[in-house]
Design an enzyme around this catalytic site. Sequence first.
Site, PDB file in Angstrom:
ATOM      1  N   PHE A  23     -10.220   3.172  -2.371  1.00  0.00           N
ATOM      2  CA  PHE A  23     -10.095   3.566  -0.960  1.00  0.00           C
ATOM      3  C   PHE A  23      -9.008   2.784  -0.235  1.00  0.00           C
ATOM      4  O   PHE A  23      -8.464   3.237   0.767  1.00  0.00           O
ATOM      5  CB  PHE A  23     -11.448   3.391  -0.252  1.00  0.00           C
ATOM      6  CG  PHE A  23     -11.754   2.005   0.259  1.00  0.00           C
ATOM      7  CD1 PHE A  23     -11.521   1.657   1.578  1.00  0.00           C
ATOM      8  CD2 PHE A  23     -12.316   1.040  -0.579  1.00  0.00           C
ATOM      9  CE1 PHE A  23     -11.817   0.392   2.049  1.00  0.00           C
ATOM     10  CE2 PHE A  23     -12.616  -0.222  -0.122  1.00  0.00           C
ATOM     11  CZ  PHE A  23     -12.372  -0.554   1.200  1.00  0.00           C
ATOM     12  N   LYS A  24      -8.642   1.606  -0.762  1.00  0.00           N
ATOM     13  CA  LYS A  24      -7.621   0.787  -0.104  1.00  0.00           C
ATOM     14  C   LYS A  24      -6.272   1.512  -0.026  1.00  0.00           C
ATOM     15  O   LYS A  24      -5.435   1.200   0.817  1.00  0.00           O
ATOM     16  CB  LYS A  24      -7.433  -0.532  -0.853  1.00  0.00           C
ATOM     17  CG  LYS A  24      -8.725  -1.301  -1.152  1.00  0.00           C
ATOM     18  CD  LYS A  24      -9.235  -2.039   0.046  1.00  0.00           C
ATOM     19  CE  LYS A  24     -10.568  -2.711  -0.180  1.00  0.00           C
ATOM     20  NZ  LYS A  24     -10.516  -3.990  -0.831  1.00  0.00           N
ATOM     21  N   ASP A  25      -6.056   2.475  -0.933  1.00  0.00           N
ATOM     22  CA  ASP A  25      -4.778   3.206  -0.913  1.00  0.00           C
ATOM     23  C   ASP A  25      -4.547   3.928   0.411  1.00  0.00           C
ATOM     24  O   ASP A  25      -3.406   4.071   0.851  1.00  0.00           O
ATOM     25  CB  ASP A  25      -4.740   4.247  -2.049  1.00  0.00           C
ATOM     26  CG  ASP A  25      -4.584   3.615  -3.429  1.00  0.00           C
ATOM     27  OD1 ASP A  25      -3.859   2.607  -3.543  1.00  0.00           O
ATOM     28  OD2 ASP A  25      -5.192   4.126  -4.385  1.00  0.00           O
TER      29      ASP A  25
END
Length: 544
Positions: free
Chosen positions: A125-127
């Site tokens: 999800f950090k992308d």
Amino acid sequence: MSNGVANGTTSTGSPQRYLSTRGDDYDFSFEDVVLKGLANDGGLYIPEQIPSASQWESWKDLSFADLALEILSLYISPSEIPREDLKGIIDRSYSTFRAPETTPLRHLHDNLYLLELFHGPTFAFKDVALQFLGNLFEYFLVRKNEGKTGRDRHHLSVVGATSGDTGSAAIYGLRGKKDVSVFILHPKGRVSPIQEAQMTTVLDANVHNLAVTGTFDDCQDIVKALFADPDINSTLNLGAVNSINWARILAQIVYYYHSYFSLAKTNPDFKVGDKVRYVVPTGNFGDILAGYFAHRMGLPVEKLVIATNENDILDRFWKTGKYEKQAAHGAEAQGGLPQDGVKAHEDGAKETLSPAMDILVSSNFERLLWFLAYEFAESAQMDDEWNKKQAGQEVASWLKQLKTSGGFGPVYKDVHEAAKRDFDSERVSDSQTVETIKSYFNKISYVLDPHTAVGVAASARSLQKAPQTPHISLSTAHPAKFAGAVEMALKSEPSFSFEENVLPTEFVGLEQKEKRVTEVNNDWKAVREIVKKQVEEELQAAAH
């Protein structure tokens, strides 16, 4: 504080400005807070006003990128980034995602939905935030360096700590970018092999991986020490990629709105305007904090449910009003014996099957504390400047107690009640995590990563409290990133094959590739010298 208006302006019509949670730093532009990361007083940046998304219902048919443009425009003045430029940054950021919807919503069963946030380049999800932040850094640097050569160019030294996913997402967002050096600290041996390989096999000259002999909290402390150090700050421009950087929280607000509209499109019984619950696996509190901003902007959220693993400082705060690094009686405080044979780090953080959440102190919780303290100050009916100053002083006092005594609280009853109004919390053990992974594989042939399983287990409990309310549980990583936990949970299932059910082609052979990593002791001064030396070498290489 919720009466801002559109286009990055406040209710007074002036461009949105930012202040520090600790009260001594204020009146910063968006560019300032993105490039600085951490405030001079050690606090985190927040907007002076949370804008009201008064037309949010009209966004329901927008693509993810177009929705991002509308939301981000409420926080970024066109005088700082013209709308067309912002659109270009956003479009570049989300063109790298594998799913056409960017963050697709999947119906699991009954009133439970899963928001898949792992379709970016590093399967985490950090992308969503770090692809945007990388392009934002590049945009600001190109603008600053127009017409400049050699040592006159503004060079950014990005320093970040990772418990696994932030590192690779930051590296993929910044690799090869001009005028940027990136240093990622990870706890040696405490990230999954795939996560380590994703970071250390990136051989671009501007990427530096540091394996620290310590925990994630140690890595995070080193980063904060560097930002507070006058020596390194006198020669280098440090930038932050951890969720202390406001731009990361800002980018994550988008998928709360996007998933809400996806739910309205797929569930005929759900109408725009109806309330929803979000359940978020939580370590550093950044992901769920974005949901708080979405809610404050106008999204109809019934509750934001914090899902912690056995490192449960946040769950204990919501239950007791105390924020303490360690429970008063260890695991017995939870009403039972230590569970699952989990090992404790020397500092009290436990090693669990969901390592990205093995965090003792949740950095972004400070931002929520400021808003809670501000709301409390408002009840005294003083002027707004006084309220803001009071909130900053309260937060600084709490954080000082945390540093000197290992905790603070119980907080004022009104502050705790305000926290419970918008949030609920659940603690999920390793054995419950394994049981959830097994259950969903057997029930619907869906493989959950262990962090997502923590969220889904918490969702099951929340659904018992509010069965009529749709629940959107955030899936934070692809299961292949945590092969050890997934294989342990499913090894006895005859129909399970990791290669067939889980492994993406992008991961095949990754661990055998050439790696570049520097091991370093848990010593911030040693890290400082490595950073200074490597940046100097890069600057010399660029000058020739």
